[in-house]
Design an enzyme around this catalytic site. Structure first.
Site, PDB file in Angstrom:
ATOM      1  N   GLU A 241       5.658 -14.143  -9.948  1.00 23.09           N
ATOM      2  CA  GLU A 241       6.872 -13.732 -10.633  1.00 23.09           C
ATOM      3  C   GLU A 241       7.855 -14.901 -10.759  1.00 23.09           C
ATOM      4  O   GLU A 241       7.964 -15.737  -9.859  1.00 23.09           O
ATOM      5  CB  GLU A 241       7.543 -12.575  -9.881  1.00 23.09           C
ATOM      6  CG  GLU A 241       6.670 -11.322  -9.760  1.00 23.09           C
ATOM      7  CD  GLU A 241       5.657 -11.398  -8.642  1.00 23.09           C
ATOM      8  OE1 GLU A 241       4.792 -10.505  -8.575  1.00 23.09           O
ATOM      9  OE2 GLU A 241       5.709 -12.346  -7.832  1.00 23.09           O
TER      10      GLU A 241
ATOM     11  N   GLU B 198      -6.785 -11.459  -8.803  1.00 18.36           N
ATOM     12  CA  GLU B 198      -6.547 -10.247  -8.018  1.00 18.36           C
ATOM     13  C   GLU B 198      -5.053  -9.979  -7.871  1.00 18.36           C
ATOM     14  O   GLU B 198      -4.624  -8.816  -7.904  1.00 18.36           O
ATOM     15  CB  GLU B 198      -7.193 -10.384  -6.634  1.00 18.36           C
ATOM     16  CG  GLU B 198      -8.715 -10.371  -6.641  1.00 18.36           C
ATOM     17  CD  GLU B 198      -9.303 -11.731  -7.018  1.00 18.36           C
ATOM     18  OE1 GLU B 198     -10.540 -11.813  -7.145  1.00 18.36           O
ATOM     19  OE2 GLU B 198      -8.521 -12.708  -7.170  1.00 18.36           O
ATOM     20  N   TYR B 199      -4.279 -11.039  -7.709  1.00 18.58           N
ATOM     21  CA  TYR B 199      -2.831 -10.843  -7.544  1.00 18.58           C
ATOM     22  C   TYR B 199      -2.233 -10.184  -8.783  1.00 18.58           C
ATOM     23  O   TYR B 199      -1.364  -9.304  -8.665  1.00 18.58           O
ATOM     24  CB  TYR B 199      -2.135 -12.185  -7.272  1.00 18.58           C
ATOM     25  CG  TYR B 199      -0.651 -12.008  -7.003  1.00 18.58           C
ATOM     26  CD1 TYR B 199      -0.196 -11.761  -5.710  1.00 18.58           C
ATOM     27  CD2 TYR B 199       0.282 -12.056  -8.035  1.00 18.58           C
ATOM     28  CE1 TYR B 199       1.158 -11.562  -5.452  1.00 18.58           C
ATOM     29  CE2 TYR B 199       1.641 -11.866  -7.788  1.00 18.58           C
ATOM     30  CZ  TYR B 199       2.067 -11.623  -6.489  1.00 18.58           C
ATOM     31  OH  TYR B 199       3.402 -11.410  -6.251  1.00 18.58           O
ATOM     32  N   HIS B 200      -2.666 -10.577  -9.949  1.00 18.52           N
ATOM     33  CA  HIS B 200      -2.090 -10.058 -11.193  1.00 18.52           C
ATOM     34  C   HIS B 200      -2.774  -8.786 -11.685  1.00 18.52           C
ATOM     35  O   HIS B 200      -2.370  -8.242 -12.715  1.00 18.52           O
ATOM     36  CB  HIS B 200      -2.139 -11.137 -12.270  1.00 18.52           C
ATOM     37  CG  HIS B 200      -1.199 -12.282 -12.016  1.00 18.52           C
ATOM     38  ND1 HIS B 200       0.167 -12.134 -12.081  1.00 18.52           N
ATOM     39  CD2 HIS B 200      -1.432 -13.576 -11.661  1.00 18.52           C
ATOM     40  CE1 HIS B 200       0.750 -13.291 -11.792  1.00 18.52           C
ATOM     41  NE2 HIS B 200      -0.193 -14.178 -11.523  1.00 18.52           N
TER      42      HIS B 200
ATOM     43  N   ARG C 269       4.531  -8.878  -4.825  1.00 21.80           N
ATOM     44  CA  ARG C 269       3.564  -7.821  -4.494  1.00 21.80           C
ATOM     45  C   ARG C 269       3.280  -7.747  -2.990  1.00 21.80           C
ATOM     46  O   ARG C 269       2.777  -6.729  -2.500  1.00 21.80           O
ATOM     47  CB  ARG C 269       2.240  -8.039  -5.230  1.00 21.80           C
ATOM     48  CG  ARG C 269       2.276  -7.744  -6.727  1.00 21.80           C
ATOM     49  CD  ARG C 269       0.856  -7.565  -7.256  1.00 21.80           C
ATOM     50  NE  ARG C 269       0.232  -6.363  -6.704  1.00 21.80           N
ATOM     51  CZ  ARG C 269      -1.069  -6.090  -6.778  1.00 21.80           C
ATOM     52  NH1 ARG C 269      -1.885  -6.963  -7.336  1.00 21.80           N
ATOM     53  NH2 ARG C 269      -1.557  -4.979  -6.276  1.00 21.80           N
TER      54      ARG C 269
END
Length: 390
Positions: free
Chosen positions: A281, A295-297, A328
């Site tokens: 972000e 995976e984060y997004h 997150r």
């Protein structure tokens, strides 16, 4: 007051450059009395006690001498006692007797601060400095090309006695007339160490060995490429200042990237899935995301299987930078070579959901009540493995 004290960093650098013997270390919780330990005074490694303070440090006997110390920037002079305890189960040296009201006693805010001490040619007069901020510490470290893992090592005539010189010389023959990239120097230092977990070394131990060896290798490369230029002299003040600035900037850049390079190497050795410098972000870039940016997004990927780690050589002030790097993830992890921190700073980190990852050998330098909250690098790697498969 700490800002005013760090104005003396350049004085520290000049003084250490002229010392016959010197060393730096990080003030521990035991040394401020925070942990309630019966071990009074400042711990001094035996090698330093012998060379710098003139003790023999022979097991089976106690030995001591008195030394005069000027404590900057506190304007305090002490006639202190350096004592070696060699009887019974003890085998250590400590600096004691500072007098009533000494600034180090019962000041938990000094935990993790850098103590720098040096002596003149005749080893009778000593001077000590305390540096309290990340900026001050990094200015000192960069001036000599040190890193925190060089703490408690003897500095002789302005130069650290470097091990593995023969092996390092072989690697020097492979470079040309251009300074290698920081990632290449890190990789060479890992090869020089030739260590791996199957040989019985922990990830914590390897991280410290890699960092120490990289320091030695970096200094050798500097000497090879720039000492001939310095010996030839300069035709103008501008040429001298340009070279000096280039050297300082390279040292600062190396120090900032070294820890990241070695962690990445160890994470690959541990067969972890990770990605470096993932954009999150507000275009933030945490140093490591496990298992990765994809995976984060992915909103469907469980947030509780994500781990975010920052890497900062020192973290007394800069730990706050990791707090907002990944929305997150609630808890952020921060790997540091910082040796100790104050209880107030530790509480502030905990309140901000920042959890420290510290080489196992450094955990004892932290306040006792916070030691159980720290992760060693081995423990962190195991945590990531368990998190990714749960």
């Amino acid at each position: 007051m700490s800002g005013e004290r760090d104005l003396i960093v350049q004085d520290v650098i000049r003084f250490i450059s002229e010392c016959k013997f010197s060393f730096f270390k990080y003030i521990t919780a035991n040394e401020t009395g925070e942990n309630g330990s019966h071990q009074a005074g400042i711990f001094i490694p035996k090698k330093i006690a012998r060379a710098m303070f003139g003790l023999n440090c022979l097991k089976g006997s106690n030995e001591d001498r008195f030394v005069h110390i000027r404590w900057e920037p506190y304007d305090v002079d002490t006639t202190s006692r350096i004592v070696y305890y060699g009887q019974g189960s003890r085998d250590e040296a400590r600096l004691t007797r500072f007098g009533k009201g000494f600034f180090l006693s019962n000041d938990s805010n000094l935990i993790g601060s850098m103590l720098v001490m040096g002596t003149t040619e005749d080893s009778t007069e000593f001077k000590a400095f305390v540096i309290q901020t990340d900026e001050g510490e990094e200015t000192f470290l960069n001036a000599f090309g040190f890193s925190p893992v060089n703490a408690c090592m003897l500095i002789e005539a302005g130069q650290l006695k470097e091990e593995r010189d023969t092996i390092i010389e072989n690697y020097l023959s492979q470079i040309g007339d251009k300074f290698p990239e920081s990632a290449q120097i890190s990789a060479w230092s890992e090869i020089v160490c030739s260590g791996s977990v199957p040989y019985g070394k922990s990830y914590d131990t390897l991280l410290l060995e890699y960092t120490q060896t990289e320091y030695a290798l970096f200094r050798k490369i500097e000497e090879k490429l720039y000492l001939p230029i310095i010996k030839r002299g300069f035709s103008s003040m501008k040429d001298f200042l340009d070279l000096s600035l280039a050297l300082q900037n390279r040292r600062k850049s190396r120090a900032g990237k070294s820890l990241e390079h070695h962690l990445a190497f160890l994470f690959r050795m541990a067969k972890l899935r990770f990605e470096e410098q993932v954009i999150t972000e507000d275009k933030k870039k945490p140093d490591f995301v496990f298992p990765g940016g994809k995976e984060y997004h992915d909103p469907n990927f469980p947030a509780n299987k994500l781990v975010v780690l920052g890497a900062k050589t020192t973290c007394k002030d800069r730990w706050r930078q990791v707090v907002t790097e990944a929305d997150r993830v609630t808890t952020k992890y921060l790997c540091t070579l910082q040796q100790g921190n104050s209880p107030a700073q530790m509480k502030e980190m905990a309140d901000s959901h920042v959890k420290l990852v510290v080489p196992k050998a450094y955990i004892k330098a932290y306040p006792k009540e916070w030691q159980s909250s720290l992760l060693s690098l081995d423990s962190f790697i195991q945590f990531v493995k368990e998190t990714s498969i749960r």
